[in-house]
Design a protein around this motif. Structure first.
Motif, PDB file in Angstrom:
ATOM      1  N   ASN A 137       0.838  -1.194   0.000  1.00 27.37           N
ATOM      2  CA  ASN A 137       0.000   0.000   0.000  1.00 27.37           C
ATOM      3  C   ASN A 137       0.877   1.250   0.000  1.00 27.37           C
ATOM      4  O   ASN A 137       1.813   1.357   0.796  1.00 27.37           O
ATOM      5  CB  ASN A 137      -0.921   0.024   1.220  1.00 27.37           C
ATOM      6  N   LEU A 139       0.451   5.405   0.277  1.00 26.97           N
ATOM      7  CA  LEU A 139      -0.520   6.411   0.709  1.00 26.97           C
ATOM      8  C   LEU A 139       0.103   7.794   0.637  1.00 26.97           C
ATOM      9  O   LEU A 139       1.206   8.024   1.121  1.00 26.97           O
ATOM     10  CB  LEU A 139      -0.977   6.117   2.140  1.00 26.97           C
ATOM     11  N   GLU A 244      -2.732   5.810  -3.014  1.00 25.58           N
ATOM     12  CA  GLU A 244      -4.039   6.121  -2.477  1.00 25.58           C
ATOM     13  C   GLU A 244      -4.005   7.531  -1.869  1.00 25.58           C
ATOM     14  O   GLU A 244      -3.110   7.844  -1.096  1.00 25.58           O
ATOM     15  CB  GLU A 244      -4.429   5.106  -1.404  1.00 25.58           C
TER      16      GLU A 244
END
Length: 246
Positions: A137, A139, A244
């Protein structure tokens, strides 16, 4: 007896010959060593069972939370349907309910992903067993060229044993239209070596913050993990650069 001039004379001491005493001492040391090995094995087995039980309890908590979220989503969906049937529906309230439904669906998706993760750890299929590079992930932090990262490396096995090895985290991109690769240690203050140490039985999180240099355009991330021991193995995986937003 005539002593040789200049030689040093030593006193001799006669001690009783006790073979039974010597063997008693030796057997005592052997018994103590065996007891120490047995205690160490018992403690290691106890700790492994405790960790597995904690993982199972955490998985059960996720399943209960998932069931509660599903029930809440059904209730809210029914509420939205009832509001639509009415002739005088407050549009603002309806929008709030819809947003809440969207948030809950996102929570359900996250819970389902967590449950799949724990189910895979506890009961993997035959093809999935061994070292596995899980999710990555990225971010946005809201600051230009600053990103948070979280990589999960896990072991799928029916009998979990400690895995040790190393991992390489490389960001591939372009700098001034020329190909360029950056190691994680070059962009993250929390990483100080090219080879990131691995040591885990179930999973290990590698996370922190990275700062990309000006002019560098990231394209993808390449991960290579190596396991040492009786059954050495290397696993590689590539991720597209997908960030993200907060």
């Amino acid at each position: 007896m005539t002593a040789v001039k200049g030689s040093k004379q030593y006193k001799l001491e006669v001690v009783p010959y006790r073979p039974v005493w010597r063997w008693t001492i030796r057997l005592t040391f052997v018994a103590l060593a065996a007891i120490a090995v047995a205690v160490a094995h018992w403690y290691a087995t106890k700790e492994a069972l405790r960790f597995q039980q904690a993982a199972l309890q955490e998985r059960d908590q996720f399943e209960r939370a998932l069931a509660d979220s599903r029930a809440e989503v059904e209730r809210l969906q029914q509420e939205v349907a009832n509001l639509r049937l009415g002739s005088e529906v407050d549009k603002v309230a309806s929008e709030d309910v819809r947003n809440e439904v969207i948030d809950l669906k996102a929570q359900i998706a996250e819970l389902q992903e967590d449950i799949s993760f724990y189910r895979g750890l506890m009961a993997p299929n035959a093809e999935a067993q061994g070292l596995t590079i899980g999710s990555l992930n990225l971010l946005s932090t809201g600051v230009d060229r600053h990103y948070r990262y979280k990589l999960v490396v896990q072991q799928f096995a029916t009998n979990h044993k400690l895995l040790t090895g190393s991992l390489n985290f490389t960001i591939v991109g372009r700098q001034n239209d020329l190909p360029m690769s950056l190691a994680l240690k070059d962009v993250s203050a929390t990483v100080d070596a090219m080879d990131i140490r691995l040591g885990f039985k179930y999973f290990q999180n590698i996370e922190g913050e990275m700062v990309l240099p000006q002019g560098f355009e990231p394209i993808r991330i390449e991960i290579s993990a190596r396991v040492r021991g009786a059954k050495p193995a290397t696993v590689e995986k590539k991720f597209g650069w997908l960030v993200e937003e907060r």
